[in-house]
Design an enzyme around this catalytic site. Sequence first.
Site, mmCIF file in Angstrom:
data_model
loop_
_atom_site.group_PDB
_atom_site.id
_atom_site.type_symbol
_atom_site.label_atom_id
_atom_site.label_comp_id
_atom_site.label_asym_id
_atom_site.label_seq_id
_atom_site.Cartn_x
_atom_site.Cartn_y
_atom_site.Cartn_z
ATOM 1 N N GLU A 63 -70.219 -46.064 -119.110
ATOM 2 C CA GLU A 63 -71.036 -44.908 -118.703
ATOM 3 C C GLU A 63 -70.576 -44.390 -117.343
ATOM 4 O O GLU A 63 -70.519 -43.184 -117.107
ATOM 5 C CB GLU A 63 -72.518 -45.313 -118.615
ATOM 6 N N CYS A 115 -76.158 -48.553 -114.226
ATOM 7 C CA CYS A 115 -75.788 -47.301 -114.900
ATOM 8 C C CYS A 115 -76.986 -46.379 -115.048
ATOM 9 O O CYS A 115 -76.845 -45.159 -115.004
ATOM 10 C CB CYS A 115 -75.144 -47.583 -116.257
HETATM 11 N N1 THU Z 1 -70.899 -52.649 -120.223
HETATM 12 C C1 THU Z 1 -70.754 -51.300 -120.328
HETATM 13 O O1 THU Z 1 -69.667 -50.757 -120.167
HETATM 14 N N2 THU Z 1 -71.857 -50.562 -120.593
HETATM 15 C C2 THU Z 1 -73.087 -51.073 -120.864
HETATM 16 O O2 THU Z 1 -74.008 -50.309 -121.131
HETATM 17 C C3 THU Z 1 -73.291 -52.517 -120.850
HETATM 18 C C4 THU Z 1 -72.157 -53.339 -120.359
HETATM 19 C C5 THU Z 1 -69.705 -53.457 -119.981
HETATM 20 C C6 THU Z 1 -69.577 -54.075 -118.631
HETATM 21 C C7 THU Z 1 -68.633 -55.228 -118.925
HETATM 22 O O3 THU Z 1 -67.287 -54.731 -118.879
HETATM 23 C C8 THU Z 1 -68.958 -55.617 -120.340
HETATM 24 O O4 THU Z 1 -69.659 -54.525 -120.904
HETATM 25 C C9 THU Z 1 -69.811 -56.868 -120.453
HETATM 26 O O5 THU Z 1 -70.916 -56.794 -119.657
#
Ligand code: THU
Length: 139
Positions: free
Chosen positions: A63, A97
Amino acid sequence: MSVDNTTTMIEAETAAALPALLARSYARYSNFTVAAAVIDDEGRVHLGVNVENAAYPSGTCAEQTAIGAMVTAGSRRIARVLIAAGSNAVVQPCGACRQRIAEFAADDCEIVSVQDGAPTTRKTFWSLLPDSFGPRDLD
Ligand code: THU
């Protein structure tokens, strides 16, 4: 075609594109791939994936990447955020986020989960971050 129908079409097309985008996620450490799309108030789509880092806290969420792309493209208002996980589970944006989305979220901003390339669960963004600190507090 009405604005609503156009928005629904953009959302469906964007959701369909997210599974392929997961392949570009850099999730070397968690193996948890995420792809996100921000649709701005003009119907423009901005994409992002999570980008992890050997210094773990320096990684970024999908995000966050998408919001950066939106701002770089000159937009300032988020209408919808679409989120797809490689696990195909429904994933809501993390706390950090939510704060980043809040900076630019429209009053009727929605968070849309994407599974198998289609929109599924839908939440109003401000139900996920009520009573938050934001730009108005600094005015
Ligand atoms: N992550 C995201 O990119 N967006 C989310 O809404 C939840 C978590 C990513 C962060 C990290 O690279 C991986 O997912 C595990 O937490």
